[in-house]
Design a protein around this motif. Structure first.
Motif, short mmCIF file in Angstrom:
data_model
loop_
_atom_site.label_atom_id
_atom_site.label_comp_id
_atom_site.label_asym_id
_atom_site.label_seq_id
_atom_site.Cartn_x
_atom_site.Cartn_y
_atom_site.Cartn_z
N ALA A 1 -53.58 -53.30 30.09
CA ALA A 1 -52.43 -52.52 30.52
C ALA A 1 -51.45 -53.34 31.35
O ALA A 1 -50.24 -53.09 31.33
N ASP A 2 -51.96 -54.35 32.08
CA ASP A 2 -51.05 -55.16 32.90
C ASP A 2 -50.00 -55.86 32.04
O ASP A 2 -48.84 -55.97 32.44
N ALA A 3 -50.41 -56.31 30.87
CA ALA A 3 -49.46 -56.98 29.98
C ALA A 3 -48.38 -56.02 29.52
O ALA A 3 -47.21 -56.40 29.38
N VAL A 4 -48.74 -54.77 29.30
CA VAL A 4 -47.75 -53.77 28.90
C VAL A 4 -46.79 -53.48 30.04
O VAL A 4 -45.58 -53.37 29.84
N ILE A 5 -47.32 -53.35 31.26
CA ILE A 5 -46.45 -53.11 32.41
C ILE A 5 -45.47 -54.26 32.59
O ILE A 5 -44.28 -54.05 32.85
N GLN A 6 -45.94 -55.49 32.43
CA GLN A 6 -45.06 -56.65 32.57
C GLN A 6 -43.95 -56.62 31.54
O GLN A 6 -42.80 -56.98 31.83
N GLU A 7 -44.26 -56.17 30.33
CA GLU A 7 -43.21 -56.10 29.30
C GLU A 7 -42.24 -54.95 29.58
O GLU A 7 -41.03 -55.12 29.47
N LEU A 8 -42.77 -53.79 29.94
CA LEU A 8 -41.90 -52.64 30.20
C LEU A 8 -41.04 -52.84 31.44
O LEU A 8 -39.98 -52.23 31.56
N ALA A 9 -41.51 -53.69 32.37
CA ALA A 9 -40.70 -53.96 33.55
C ALA A 9 -39.36 -54.58 33.18
O ALA A 9 -38.40 -54.51 33.95
N GLY A 10 -39.28 -55.17 31.97
CA GLY A 10 -38.02 -55.72 31.51
C GLY A 10 -36.95 -54.67 31.31
O GLY A 10 -35.76 -54.99 31.22
N TYR A 11 -37.35 -53.39 31.21
CA TYR A 11 -36.38 -52.32 31.10
C TYR A 11 -35.81 -51.90 32.46
O TYR A 11 -34.92 -51.07 32.51
N ASP A 12 -36.35 -52.44 33.54
CA ASP A 12 -35.92 -52.03 34.87
C ASP A 12 -34.68 -52.81 35.26
O ASP A 12 -34.75 -54.02 35.51
N SER A 13 -33.56 -52.14 35.32
CA SER A 13 -32.31 -52.77 35.73
C SER A 13 -31.95 -52.43 37.17
O SER A 13 -30.78 -52.34 37.53
N GLY A 14 -32.96 -52.15 37.95
CA GLY A 14 -32.76 -51.95 39.38
C GLY A 14 -31.97 -50.71 39.70
O GLY A 14 -32.29 -49.60 39.28
N ASP A 15 -30.89 -50.88 40.46
CA ASP A 15 -30.08 -49.74 40.88
C ASP A 15 -29.53 -48.98 39.69
O ASP A 15 -29.36 -47.76 39.75
N GLU A 16 -29.22 -49.69 38.62
CA GLU A 16 -28.69 -49.02 37.43
C GLU A 16 -29.73 -48.06 36.85
O GLU A 16 -29.39 -46.96 36.39
N THR A 17 -31.00 -48.47 36.84
CA THR A 17 -32.07 -47.60 36.34
C THR A 17 -32.26 -46.39 37.25
O THR A 17 -32.47 -45.28 36.77
#
Length: 284
Positions: free
Chosen positions: A149-165
């Motif tokens: 699951a850690d690998a999936v979290i690391q990939e999905l974290a790429g969708y986090d655009s910070g304040d925009e998200t």
């Protein structure tokens, strides 16, 4: 003012009262008031059932006086009896609604509403970063089985655009007290993120607290190969090792990090999203 003798005026007043209630019941400042409203509605529904039955009976009793616009008495009788039949069906359905409303009122009467505890606006808010389901989630759900699951979290974290998200989640209503989780869902936490997934229903979502500052490595702002070594080097040594001038660059970087810390929120990141755009909670 009720007349108790004029059905037309009574129906008009009932309609206006229900319009006003429909508007007023959009929000309840005091949730304990809902029990009293349900009690009044229960009485109203019972009266409505009675009214429908009485109008149906009137159509039956007076059907010999009915006619259509052309004066056809047979057509008038037919329509009057059809009206009575439909009203009787409606009254039966209202009777079922009355029983359901009675049960709801009984359950509502057992609720105790604790006083509202005021908290800071941003405290404890969890936002949805991304949600995938069906075919969009299949590859990552398979990756959980093979890479963890850690690998999936690391990939999905790429969708986090910070304040925009965060702004996108607030705008679309994807904000929660805790990450939403079904009875069969599983959760995994890594750094500031919580992954909620379900292999059977084929969906997964990534969540984090709105004011959390995720790891720069997970956000793709720092190379994990250099994270440990550069953290141990003094600023001047780090600059020397990278072959760049220390002064202005390090000053700008320190100011950027300090600004993020002062805001106690996610960093403002501008980057391309990995892969195809996903459904909800995605900062744009």
């Amino acid at each position: 003012m009720p007349t108790f003798t004029d059905p037309v005026a009574g129906a008009t007043e009932a309609y206006e009262a229900m319009r006003a209630l429909a508007h007023a019941s959009r929000t309840f400042d005091q949730p304990e008031d809902m029990y009293g409203v349900l009690g009044d509605l229960l009485g109203s529904v019972r009266s409505l059932e009675q009214v429908l039955t009485q109008i149906a009976t009137a159509h039956e009793n007076l059907c010999d006086r009915a006619a259509d616009d052309a004066g056809d008495r047979a057509a008038g009788v037919r329509d009057a009896l059809a009206t009575a039949g439909e009203l009787q069906q409606a009254a039966a359905l209202i009777g079922e609604a009355e029983r359901r409303l009675d049960a709801a009122s009984a359950a509502a009467g057992r609720i105790a509403w604790p006083p509202t505890i005021e908290v800071q606006e941003d405290a404890g808010r969890v936002i949805n970063v991304v949600f995938l389901q069906g075919g969009e989630a299949d590859r990552l759900l398979d990756l959980i089985d093979h890479g963890g699951a850690d690998a999936v979290i690391q990939e999905l974290a790429g969708y986090d655009s910070g304040d925009e998200t965060v702004d996108a989640a607030l705008e679309n209503g994807y904000v929660y007290d805790t990450p939403p989780q079904g009875s069969l869902d599983r959760t995994v936490q890594l750094d500031a993120y919580t992954l909620v997934y379900n292999q059977d229903h084929r969906h997964l979502g990534l969540y984090r607290q709105a004011d959390a500052l995720p790891s720069p490595v997970l956000l793709g702002l720092e190379d994990p190969r250099h994270a440990a070594t550069t953290a141990e080097l003094p600023s001047s040594a780090t600059a020397a090792a990278s072959g760049v001038r220390a002064g202005p660059i390090l000053a700008r970087e320190a100011a950027r990090v300090e600004s993020r810390r002062e805001r106690l929120g996610a960093p403002h990141i501008h980057r391309q999203q990995p892969g195809r755009q996903a459904g909800r909670g995605l900062g744009r």
